[in-house]
Design a protein around this motif. Structure first.
Motif, mmCIF file in Angstrom:
data_model
loop_
_atom_site.group_PDB
_atom_site.id
_atom_site.type_symbol
_atom_site.label_atom_id
_atom_site.label_comp_id
_atom_site.label_asym_id
_atom_site.label_seq_id
_atom_site.Cartn_x
_atom_site.Cartn_y
_atom_site.Cartn_z
ATOM 1 N N THR A 1 5.679 11.722 -6.388
ATOM 2 C CA THR A 1 5.657 10.272 -6.546
ATOM 3 C C THR A 1 6.715 9.615 -5.671
ATOM 4 O O THR A 1 7.727 10.232 -5.339
ATOM 5 C CB THR A 1 5.902 9.877 -8.020
ATOM 6 O OG1 THR A 1 5.896 8.445 -8.132
ATOM 7 C CG2 THR A 1 7.240 10.394 -8.509
ATOM 8 N N TYR A 2 6.450 8.369 -5.310
ATOM 9 C CA TYR A 2 7.423 7.564 -4.569
ATOM 10 C C TYR A 2 8.225 6.638 -5.502
ATOM 11 O O TYR A 2 9.070 5.893 -5.041
ATOM 12 C CB TYR A 2 6.716 6.713 -3.506
ATOM 13 C CG TYR A 2 6.316 7.489 -2.268
ATOM 14 C CD1 TYR A 2 7.165 7.550 -1.169
ATOM 15 C CD2 TYR A 2 5.095 8.155 -2.208
ATOM 16 C CE1 TYR A 2 6.814 8.258 -0.032
ATOM 17 C CE2 TYR A 2 4.733 8.865 -1.070
ATOM 18 C CZ TYR A 2 5.589 8.913 0.012
ATOM 19 O OH TYR A 2 5.233 9.624 1.133
ATOM 20 N N PRO B 1 2.393 4.953 0.344
ATOM 21 C CA PRO B 1 2.103 6.013 1.315
ATOM 22 C C PRO B 1 1.209 7.088 0.696
ATOM 23 O O PRO B 1 1.226 7.318 -0.518
ATOM 24 C CB PRO B 1 3.484 6.579 1.644
ATOM 25 C CG PRO B 1 4.458 5.541 1.196
ATOM 26 C CD PRO B 1 3.823 4.843 0.039
ATOM 27 N N ARG B 2 0.446 7.703 1.526
ATOM 28 C CA ARG B 2 -0.416 8.797 1.069
ATOM 29 C C ARG B 2 0.431 10.007 0.707
ATOM 30 O O ARG B 2 1.392 10.330 1.405
ATOM 31 C CB ARG B 2 -1.419 9.164 2.164
ATOM 32 C CG ARG B 2 -2.333 10.332 1.808
ATOM 33 C CD ARG B 2 -3.288 10.627 2.945
ATOM 34 N NE ARG B 2 -4.062 11.827 2.686
ATOM 35 C CZ ARG B 2 -3.652 13.063 2.962
ATOM 36 N NH1 ARG B 2 -2.458 13.240 3.542
ATOM 37 N NH2 ARG B 2 -4.404 14.109 2.695
ATOM 38 N N ILE B 3 0.095 10.661 -0.375
ATOM 39 C CA ILE B 3 0.787 11.876 -0.806
ATOM 40 C C ILE B 3 -0.105 13.080 -0.531
ATOM 41 O O ILE B 3 -1.288 13.081 -0.889
ATOM 42 C CB ILE B 3 1.140 11.810 -2.303
ATOM 43 C CG1 ILE B 3 2.179 10.714 -2.546
ATOM 44 C CG2 ILE B 3 1.661 13.160 -2.803
ATOM 45 C CD1 ILE B 3 2.526 10.517 -4.003
ATOM 46 N N ASP B 4 0.434 14.071 0.132
ATOM 47 C CA ASP B 4 -0.288 15.321 0.405
ATOM 48 C C ASP B 4 -0.183 16.198 -0.843
ATOM 49 O O ASP B 4 0.825 16.877 -1.056
ATOM 50 C CB ASP B 4 0.328 16.022 1.620
ATOM 51 C CG ASP B 4 -0.466 17.244 2.057
ATOM 52 O OD1 ASP B 4 -1.235 17.785 1.227
ATOM 53 O OD2 ASP B 4 -0.301 17.675 3.213
ATOM 54 N N ARG B 5 -1.201 16.157 -1.670
ATOM 55 C CA ARG B 5 -1.147 16.879 -2.934
ATOM 56 C C ARG B 5 -1.052 18.393 -2.750
ATOM 57 O O ARG B 5 -0.447 19.091 -3.578
ATOM 58 C CB ARG B 5 -2.384 16.548 -3.785
ATOM 59 C CG ARG B 5 -2.497 15.086 -4.178
ATOM 60 C CD ARG B 5 -1.323 14.637 -5.024
ATOM 61 N NE ARG B 5 -1.419 13.213 -5.400
ATOM 62 C CZ ARG B 5 -0.489 12.548 -6.037
ATOM 63 N NH1 ARG B 5 0.638 13.150 -6.376
ATOM 64 N NH2 ARG B 5 -0.645 11.276 -6.333
ATOM 65 N N LYS C 1 0.851 -1.179 0.000
ATOM 66 C CA LYS C 1 0.000 0.000 0.000
ATOM 67 C C LYS C 1 0.888 1.231 0.000
ATOM 68 O O LYS C 1 1.584 1.497 0.986
ATOM 69 C CB LYS C 1 -0.921 0.004 1.225
ATOM 70 C CG LYS C 1 -1.933 -1.145 1.225
ATOM 71 C CD LYS C 1 -2.843 -1.066 2.443
ATOM 72 C CE LYS C 1 -3.853 -2.208 2.428
ATOM 73 N NZ LYS C 1 -4.748 -2.161 3.620
#
Length: 231
Positions: free
Chosen positions: A94-95, A82-86, A80
């Protein structure tokens, strides 16, 4: 040959530190885990997971052929992201590492191999499989960063900086084969992590951490080979 691997253990499976703890042993009995290649799981390995073939004469191998390391952004099916704080990081954050970073990681692994297996070591590095040769195939995968790739973040254009306690981790998978036959002799999987300290998060760990993790893996392999060949 006894059902413990010669020396302390073989092929990417133990380091010298492992010998001071519990002795690594091949599992035995009806519950022993055995792969389709006939490799047996090793208990007390210093790596996360490792298997090896019993009754191998490791002393016959004097040459090593490291294939170019494969480095990818692949992850396990249950991963899953990680959440990205847009709002903070922007729409392009991006990771996933860019191709040039993956290629650099592959090249760097080869550089570390050449520096560890130098002219002072009793092994010859070769560029093809042949007699008395071990073939080592390495894949670096499941790279997990502690922050989105630096150049993809909105803050990058304004020279903003992101600090994290740990720069990330990556999984190394290794397969060791007999050169002439291609028979699989050992497999290993291990997760390497960056230093647990607050630092500027760049593309992956930072390059100092990558080199440290690589060097530890390769030195473990070299030490185990030397110990196994001396028996």
């Amino acid at each position: 040959m006894k059902l413990f691997l010669k020396g302390c253990l073989i092929l990417f499976i133990v380091s010298t530190a492992g010998c001071a703890a519990k002795t690594p042993t091949l599992e035995t009995g009806p519950d022993a885990q055995v792969t389709k290649e006939g490799l047996v799981k090793i208990d007390n390995s210093v790596l996360d997971l490792s298997f090896a073939k019993p009754n191998v004469d490791w002393g016959q191998y004097t040459k090593l052929y490291f294939k170019a390391a494969t480095v990818t952004n692949d992850h396990p099916a249950d991963y899953k992201p990680p959440r990205i704080d847009r709002r903070a990081d922007g729409l392009n954050a991006t990771y996933d590492l860019p191709t040039e970073a993956l290629n650099k990681m592959s090249t760097e692994f080869g550089v570390i191999v050449a520096s560890v297996f130098n002219e002072d070591q009793p092994f010859e590095l070769v560029d093809k499989a042949g007699p008395n040769t071990l073939v080592i195939e390495v894949a670096v995968t499941d790279i997990r960063l502690s922050a989105p790739v630096e150049s993809s973040r909105r803050s990058y254009s304004s020279m903003g900086k992101t600090y994290t306690q740990n720069s990330g981790s990556m999984m190394l998978l290794a397969v060791v084969k007999d050169g002439p036959s291609g028979e699989v002799l050992a497999k290993a999987a291990d997760r390497g992590e960056g230093f647990d300290q607050w630092q500027l998060n760049t593309q992956v760990f930072n390059w100092g951490d990558v080199k440290t993790v690589y060097r530890r893996w390769v030195n473990d392999f070299k030490n185990a080979l030397m110990m196994a060949g001396a028996e």
